[in-house]
Motif scaffolding. Structure first.
Motif, PDB file in Angstrom:
ATOM      1  N   TYR A 278       0.982  -1.062   0.056  1.00  0.00           N
ATOM      2  CA  TYR A 278       0.101   0.258   0.127  1.00  0.00           C
ATOM      3  C   TYR A 278       0.687   1.267   0.252  1.00  0.00           C
ATOM      4  O   TYR A 278       0.084   2.518  -0.818  1.00  0.00           O
ATOM      5  N   LEU A 279       2.047   1.182   0.328  1.00  0.00           N
ATOM      6  CA  LEU A 279       2.896   2.148   1.264  1.00  0.00           C
ATOM      7  C   LEU A 279       4.031   2.300  -0.070  1.00  0.00           C
ATOM      8  O   LEU A 279       4.369   3.482  -0.773  1.00  0.00           O
ATOM      9  N   THR A 280       4.447   1.436  -0.780  1.00  0.00           N
ATOM     10  CA  THR A 280       5.650   1.249  -1.284  1.00  0.00           C
ATOM     11  C   THR A 280       6.883   2.460  -0.935  1.00  0.00           C
ATOM     12  O   THR A 280       7.395   2.791  -2.197  1.00  0.00           O
ATOM     13  N   SER A 311       4.917   2.174  -6.958  1.00  0.00           N
ATOM     14  CA  SER A 311       3.832   2.784  -6.096  1.00  0.00           C
ATOM     15  C   SER A 311       2.716   2.622  -6.884  1.00  0.00           C
ATOM     16  O   SER A 311       1.686   2.199  -6.156  1.00  0.00           O
ATOM     17  N   THR A 312       2.604   3.139  -8.736  1.00  0.00           N
ATOM     18  CA  THR A 312       1.527   2.625  -9.240  1.00  0.00           C
ATOM     19  C   THR A 312       1.017   1.034  -9.307  1.00  0.00           C
ATOM     20  O   THR A 312       0.255   0.688  -9.368  1.00  0.00           O
ATOM     21  N   ALA A 313       2.471   0.184  -9.975  1.00  0.00           N
ATOM     22  CA  ALA A 313       2.181  -0.750 -10.062  1.00  0.00           C
ATOM     23  C   ALA A 313       1.509  -1.976  -8.593  1.00  0.00           C
ATOM     24  O   ALA A 313       0.929  -3.119  -9.386  1.00  0.00           O
ATOM     25  N   ASN A 314       2.087  -1.380  -7.488  1.00  0.00           N
ATOM     26  CA  ASN A 314       1.503  -1.848  -6.773  1.00  0.00           C
ATOM     27  C   ASN A 314       0.004  -1.449  -6.073  1.00  0.00           C
ATOM     28  O   ASN A 314      -0.792  -1.586  -5.391  1.00  0.00           O
ATOM     29  N   ARG A 315      -0.887  -0.726  -6.815  1.00  0.00           N
ATOM     30  CA  ARG A 315      -2.095   0.137  -7.242  1.00  0.00           C
ATOM     31  C   ARG A 315      -2.645  -0.698  -8.229  1.00  0.00           C
ATOM     32  O   ARG A 315      -3.866   0.552  -8.224  1.00  0.00           O
ATOM     33  N   ASP A 316      -2.438  -1.723  -9.073  1.00  0.00           N
ATOM     34  CA  ASP A 316      -2.698  -1.727 -10.057  1.00  0.00           C
ATOM     35  C   ASP A 316      -4.303  -2.730 -10.011  1.00  0.00           C
ATOM     36  O   ASP A 316      -4.140  -3.679  -9.645  1.00  0.00           O
ATOM     37  N   GLY A 334       2.657 -11.512  -3.640  1.00  0.00           N
ATOM     38  CA  GLY A 334       3.238 -11.067  -5.023  1.00  0.00           C
ATOM     39  C   GLY A 334       3.584  -9.281  -5.405  1.00  0.00           C
ATOM     40  O   GLY A 334       3.542  -9.132  -6.386  1.00  0.00           O
ATOM     41  N   HIS A 335       3.583  -8.439  -4.627  1.00  0.00           N
ATOM     42  CA  HIS A 335       3.861  -7.078  -4.427  1.00  0.00           C
ATOM     43  C   HIS A 335       5.272  -6.376  -5.110  1.00  0.00           C
ATOM     44  O   HIS A 335       6.333  -7.888  -4.955  1.00  0.00           O
ATOM     45  N   TYR A 388       9.897   7.362   0.459  1.00  0.00           N
ATOM     46  CA  TYR A 388       9.632   8.224   0.961  1.00  0.00           C
ATOM     47  C   TYR A 388       8.887   7.995   2.279  1.00  0.00           C
ATOM     48  O   TYR A 388       9.016   6.716   2.190  1.00  0.00           O
ATOM     49  N   GLY A 389       8.594   8.551   3.009  1.00  0.00           N
ATOM     50  CA  GLY A 389       8.204   8.571   4.461  1.00  0.00           C
ATOM     51  C   GLY A 389       7.191  10.354   4.785  1.00  0.00           C
ATOM     52  O   GLY A 389       7.217  10.662   4.250  1.00  0.00           O
TER      53      GLY A 389
END
Length: 399
Positions: A278-280, A311-316, A334-335, A388-389
């Motif tokens: 979710y955060l990547t 980050s967008t790949a993990n929100r696909d 698989g993230h 990021y953080g």
């Protein structure tokens, strides 16, 4: 028709600190790959879809070599010559050089070996929770908890003296945080390198029980060991520190998920994997095509720079159900938070151990934990930062 991303976003939407920039989400909805003109005029690509990102990360026709990374998506550096990565800094190398440095480390970061560290991570975590409780009820979670735990653990693993860990926190913050100018960043980098050179010399004279001393028995030179140690220290500290702090922030902003995790601590493993997805925090990587490659219906020309938006790949949504929702019950694995292929994060098991220990322990110790400031006042790292953080996370609880 080829989709074009007009510019690389440099900030996130107000009120959406956990979501990738809206422009990248919109681009993924149009196409998993977008044409992109870099500020210096270079014609490249931005990949936002899960499958294409995963393919490129595993494809040796796409290079990680530093000397090929001449184009930046937000800055025009002009016609500069980029030198190869210094010896040992294997993240910016291809095979076989990458494997030469990574191979001696693989056995030192196995699942079994990292799990044996659990007791020490629990001890360090408990010590910092005790200190928080004594200092509280209001503290900055970043400085009181999120940074010290991974800093102590990675320094102990590598054999850095306990009293020197503050030096590393300060300097790694400077050259990875995206907050300081080039001159200060470079000075922090050189100071860290100089310290590591002196540490390696000391280890050769008096080896101790740690990863760095173990590596002295190989054919690696001091220069190579210095580069490897720099990679391990920075990767082993900064990413995990930001995951602990940002993960806590995300849970506090999703009270239903926080309640579910508190009610069932056995969800900790799933919750950690979901927060990673979710955060990547390691949000994007760069690759350069070594030859013409047909990908996603497009020809990626040799020499083209490709920005991989993890980050967008993990929100696909083609890969994850309801991807913009934090769900600690999610079982879709698989993230790509730890990347994929030969460059998949060497220290991922260590990060998992630290997160699985630290987050449940924090929530268990302080059942009323909450933000001490409005959510929109939490200071976030700039989008320009490599990781990021949050810069600070003021929290409080009922004493």
């Amino acid at each position: 028709m080829t989709h074009t991303l007009p510019s690389m976003p440099t900030s996130r939407q107000p009120g959406c600190p956990f979501d990738p920039p809206k422009e990248l989400i919109d681009a993924r909805e149009q196409s998993p790959i977008s044409h992109f003109t870099f500020p210096d005029g270079h014609q490249g690509w931005v990949v936002t879809g899960y499958e294409l990102t995963r393919q490129i990360l595993a494809d040796p026709r796409f290079s990680s070599r530093r000397e090929l990374m001449k184009h930046h998506p937000t800055v025009d550096y002009g016609d500069i010559e980029v030198p190869p990565a210094p010896p040992g800094e294997f993240l910016l190398m291809d095979e076989p050089q990458h494997g030469r440095y990574r191979k001696p480390l693989v056995g030192k970061f196995t699942v079994r070996r990292m799990r044996l560290l659990t007791e020490r991570v629990e001890q360090v975590t408990a010590e910092h929770l005790d200190a928080m409780e004594k200092a509280g009820p209001t503290v900055d979670l970043v400085t009181a908890f999120a940074k010290p735990i991974p800093a102590i653990v990675i320094c102990e693993l590598l054999g850095v003296p306990y009293e020197d860990r503050g030096f590393f926190q300060e300097n790694i913050d400077k050259f990875l945080g995206g907050e300081v100018g080039d001159e200060e960043l470079f000075a922090a980098y050189l100071a860290t390198q100089q310290y590591l050179a002196e540490l390696i010399t000391a280890k050769r004279a008096d080896p101790t029980d740690d990863v760095l001393s173990d590596l002295l028995n190989s054919d690696l030179t001091d220069e190579e060991l210095k580069g490897m140690a720099l990679i391990l220290l920075s990767a082993g500290f900064d990413t995990t520190a930001n995951m602990i702090a940002l993960g806590t922030f995300a849970l506090l902003q999703n009270p239903d998920q926080l309640a579910a995790l508190r009610a069932d601590p056995s969800l900790a493993d799933q919750a950690v994997e979901e927060l990673l997805r979710y955060l990547t925090v390691a949000k994007q990587f760069f690759r350069v095509a070594l030859e013409d490659v047909e990908l996603g219906g497009h020809t990626i020309k040799a020499g083209s720079t490709v920005v991989l938006s993890l980050s967008t790949a993990n929100r696909d949504p083609d890969r994850f159900t309801d991807p913009h929702r934090l769900d600690v019950h999610r079982q879709e694995g698989g993230h790509l938070a730890f990347s994929h292929g030969v460059h998949q994060c060497l220290g991922q098991q260590l990060a998992r151990v630290e997160l699985r220990v630290a987050l449940p322990a924090l929530l268990g110790r302080f059942p009323t934990l909450r933000l001490a400031v409005p959510a929109d006042e939490v200071a976030l790292r700039p989008e320009a930062a490599d990781i990021y953080g949050v810069k600070s996370l003021p929290v409080t609880w009922d004493a």
